[in-house]
Design a protein around this motif. Structure first.
Motif, PDB file in Angstrom:
ATOM      1  N   ILE A 183       3.180  10.561 -16.053  1.00  0.00           N
ATOM      2  CA  ILE A 183       1.959  10.566 -17.067  1.00  0.00           C
ATOM      3  C   ILE A 183       0.853  11.281 -16.575  1.00  0.00           C
ATOM      4  CG2 ILE A 183       2.910   8.902 -18.669  1.00  0.00           C
ATOM      5  CD1 ILE A 183       0.999   6.990 -17.726  1.00  0.00           C
ATOM      6  N   PHE A 184       0.597  11.377 -15.290  1.00  0.00           N
ATOM      7  CA  PHE A 184      -0.532  11.771 -14.725  1.00  0.00           C
ATOM      8  C   PHE A 184      -0.136  13.005 -13.898  1.00  0.00           C
ATOM      9  CE2 PHE A 184      -1.601   7.409 -15.353  1.00  0.00           C
ATOM     10  CZ  PHE A 184      -2.478   7.469 -16.089  1.00  0.00           C
ATOM     11  N   MET A 185      -1.041  14.018 -13.584  1.00  0.00           N
ATOM     12  CA  MET A 185      -0.827  15.079 -12.838  1.00  0.00           C
ATOM     13  C   MET A 185      -0.398  14.927 -11.449  1.00  0.00           C
ATOM     14  SD  MET A 185      -0.933  17.657 -14.995  1.00  0.00           S
ATOM     15  CE  MET A 185      -0.585  18.968 -13.857  1.00  0.00           C
ATOM     16  N   ASP A 186      -0.947  13.834 -10.725  1.00  0.00           N
ATOM     17  CA  ASP A 186      -0.799  13.903  -9.507  1.00  0.00           C
ATOM     18  C   ASP A 186       0.755  13.234  -9.340  1.00  0.00           C
ATOM     19  OD1 ASP A 186      -1.509  11.339 -10.509  1.00  0.00           O
ATOM     20  OD2 ASP A 186      -1.841  10.356  -8.488  1.00  0.00           O
ATOM     21  N   ARG A 187       1.277  12.599 -10.305  1.00  0.00           N
ATOM     22  CA  ARG A 187       2.575  11.922 -10.169  1.00  0.00           C
ATOM     23  C   ARG A 187       3.657  12.950 -10.456  1.00  0.00           C
ATOM     24  NH1 ARG A 187       1.396   5.834 -12.584  1.00  0.00           N
ATOM     25  NH2 ARG A 187      -0.125   5.397 -11.091  1.00  0.00           N
ATOM     26  N   ALA A 188       3.256  14.062 -11.031  1.00  0.00           N
ATOM     27  CA  ALA A 188       3.991  15.222 -11.460  1.00  0.00           C
ATOM     28  C   ALA A 188       4.381  15.671 -10.098  1.00  0.00           C
ATOM     29  CB  ALA A 188       3.694  16.274 -12.329  1.00  0.00           C
ATOM     30  N   GLU A 189       3.519  15.964  -8.922  1.00  0.00           N
ATOM     31  CA  GLU A 189       3.861  16.134  -7.820  1.00  0.00           C
ATOM     32  C   GLU A 189       4.753  15.292  -6.925  1.00  0.00           C
ATOM     33  OE1 GLU A 189       1.535  17.709  -3.675  1.00  0.00           O
ATOM     34  OE2 GLU A 189       0.399  17.155  -5.449  1.00  0.00           O
ATOM     35  N   ILE A 190       4.507  14.064  -7.109  1.00  0.00           N
ATOM     36  CA  ILE A 190       5.538  12.997  -6.462  1.00  0.00           C
ATOM     37  C   ILE A 190       6.936  13.138  -7.221  1.00  0.00           C
ATOM     38  CG2 ILE A 190       6.029  10.511  -6.192  1.00  0.00           C
ATOM     39  CD1 ILE A 190       3.002  10.083  -6.251  1.00  0.00           C
ATOM     40  N   ALA A 191       7.034  13.238  -8.270  1.00  0.00           N
ATOM     41  CA  ALA A 191       8.293  13.557  -9.283  1.00  0.00           C
ATOM     42  C   ALA A 191       8.933  14.680  -8.625  1.00  0.00           C
ATOM     43  CB  ALA A 191       8.195  13.560 -10.510  1.00  0.00           C
ATOM     44  N   GLN A 192       8.133  15.699  -8.599  1.00  0.00           N
ATOM     45  CA  GLN A 192       8.939  17.211  -8.313  1.00  0.00           C
ATOM     46  C   GLN A 192       9.579  16.899  -6.500  1.00  0.00           C
ATOM     47  OE1 GLN A 192       9.919  19.331 -10.104  1.00  0.00           O
ATOM     48  NE2 GLN A 192      11.198  19.950  -8.638  1.00  0.00           N
ATOM     49  N   LEU A 193       8.695  16.118  -5.743  1.00  0.00           N
ATOM     50  CA  LEU A 193       9.219  16.029  -4.330  1.00  0.00           C
ATOM     51  C   LEU A 193      10.273  15.203  -4.266  1.00  0.00           C
ATOM     52  CD1 LEU A 193       5.654  15.370  -2.613  1.00  0.00           C
ATOM     53  CD2 LEU A 193       7.117  17.210  -2.156  1.00  0.00           C
ATOM     54  N   VAL A 194      10.407  14.047  -5.224  1.00  0.00           N
ATOM     55  CA  VAL A 194      11.710  13.506  -5.275  1.00  0.00           C
ATOM     56  C   VAL A 194      12.779  13.962  -5.535  1.00  0.00           C
ATOM     57  CG1 VAL A 194      12.828  11.321  -6.448  1.00  0.00           C
ATOM     58  CG2 VAL A 194      10.111  11.108  -5.367  1.00  0.00           C
ATOM     59  N   ALA A 195      12.729  15.051  -6.530  1.00  0.00           N
ATOM     60  CA  ALA A 195      13.767  15.822  -7.137  1.00  0.00           C
ATOM     61  C   ALA A 195      14.186  16.562  -6.089  1.00  0.00           C
ATOM     62  CB  ALA A 195      13.291  16.621  -8.670  1.00  0.00           C
ATOM     63  N   ASP A 196      13.198  17.332  -5.388  1.00  0.00           N
ATOM     64  CA  ASP A 196      13.532  18.275  -4.554  1.00  0.00           C
ATOM     65  C   ASP A 196      14.290  17.508  -3.341  1.00  0.00           C
ATOM     66  OD1 ASP A 196      12.292  20.319  -5.710  1.00  0.00           O
ATOM     67  OD2 ASP A 196      10.394  20.384  -4.563  1.00  0.00           O
ATOM     68  N   SER A 197      13.985  16.400  -3.007  1.00  0.00           N
ATOM     69  CA  SER A 197      14.926  15.730  -2.001  1.00  0.00           C
ATOM     70  C   SER A 197      16.143  15.227  -2.341  1.00  0.00           C
ATOM     71  CB  SER A 197      13.882  14.540  -1.526  1.00  0.00           C
ATOM     72  OG  SER A 197      14.275  13.218  -2.497  1.00  0.00           O
ATOM     73  N   GLY A 198      16.370  15.436  -3.665  1.00  0.00           N
ATOM     74  CA  GLY A 198      17.796  14.950  -3.988  1.00  0.00           C
ATOM     75  C   GLY A 198      18.041  13.487  -4.480  1.00  0.00           C
ATOM     76  N   ALA A 199      16.736  12.747  -4.464  1.00  0.00           N
ATOM     77  CA  ALA A 199      16.668  11.406  -4.666  1.00  0.00           C
ATOM     78  C   ALA A 199      16.400  10.969  -6.260  1.00  0.00           C
ATOM     79  CB  ALA A 199      15.650  10.618  -3.707  1.00  0.00           C
ATOM     80  N   GLY A 200      16.336  11.916  -6.926  1.00  0.00           N
ATOM     81  CA  GLY A 200      16.056  11.667  -8.453  1.00  0.00           C
ATOM     82  C   GLY A 200      15.846  12.850  -9.108  1.00  0.00           C
ATOM     83  N   VAL A 201      15.418  12.837 -10.407  1.00  0.00           N
ATOM     84  CA  VAL A 201      15.166  13.868 -11.171  1.00  0.00           C
ATOM     85  C   VAL A 201      13.762  13.783 -11.616  1.00  0.00           C
ATOM     86  CG1 VAL A 201      17.671  14.425 -11.814  1.00  0.00           C
ATOM     87  CG2 VAL A 201      16.104  12.793 -13.215  1.00  0.00           C
ATOM     88  N   HIS A 202      13.210  14.875 -12.054  1.00  0.00           N
ATOM     89  CA  HIS A 202      11.864  15.012 -12.769  1.00  0.00           C
ATOM     90  C   HIS A 202      11.858  15.451 -14.054  1.00  0.00           C
ATOM     91  CE1 HIS A 202       7.772  17.435 -12.862  1.00  0.00           C
ATOM     92  NE2 HIS A 202       7.724  16.248 -13.541  1.00  0.00           N
ATOM     93  N   VAL A 203      11.519  14.412 -14.923  1.00  0.00           N
ATOM     94  CA  VAL A 203      11.522  14.746 -16.513  1.00  0.00           C
ATOM     95  C   VAL A 203      10.226  14.789 -16.747  1.00  0.00           C
ATOM     96  CG1 VAL A 203      12.297  14.092 -18.727  1.00  0.00           C
ATOM     97  CG2 VAL A 203      13.609  13.620 -16.672  1.00  0.00           C
ATOM     98  N   PRO A 204       9.487  16.197 -17.033  1.00  0.00           N
ATOM     99  CA  PRO A 204       8.411  16.199 -17.614  1.00  0.00           C
ATOM    100  C   PRO A 204       8.014  15.311 -18.698  1.00  0.00           C
ATOM    101  CG  PRO A 204       9.173  18.349 -16.932  1.00  0.00           C
ATOM    102  CD  PRO A 204      10.136  17.272 -17.099  1.00  0.00           C
TER     103      PRO A 204
END
Length: 116
Positions: free
Chosen positions: A83-104
């Protein structure tokens, strides 16, 4: 969370309503009254995540670094709806690592969260 406007638990529960799975919602005492789900869920007030996550198949969360790291250390797949811009970066890093998905946030609906 920062106010009830940013508390997305009711919307996420609505999106997940069609999933045949047990769900546990971990909330703070201050946010407990905001969860009025009618689906069969268990609501836990203030549990330490490190004690709850080993029993979970996945976690949906807004991308705080503490929750992300706790879930990663428990090996639990993550669905991050930032819900915050800085957390979108965290979400994308997790997705890129394969540990989860980023849902905007704008895609956090039944079609995206409730899919398989």
């Amino acid at each position: 969370m920062v106010g009830s406007r940013n508390f997305l638990v009711p919307e996420i529960l609505t999106a997940l309503a069609g999933i045949d799975a047990g769900m546990v919602v971990a909330v703070s005492a201050a946010d407990r009254e905001l969860v009025t789900a009618t689906s069969p869920i268990r609501i836990k007030v203030g549990p330490p995540l490190h004690t709850l996550l080993p029993m979970c198949d996945a976690i949906v969360h807004p991308g705080s670094s503490g929750t992300m790291l706790t879930a990663a250390s428990a090996g639990v797949p993550q669905v991050i709806v930032p819900i915050f811009m800085d957390r979108a970066e965290i979400a994308q890093l997790v997705a890129d690592s394969g540990a989860g998905v980023h849902v905007p946030l704008e895609a956090a609906d039944t079609a995206h969260l409730g899919a398989g």
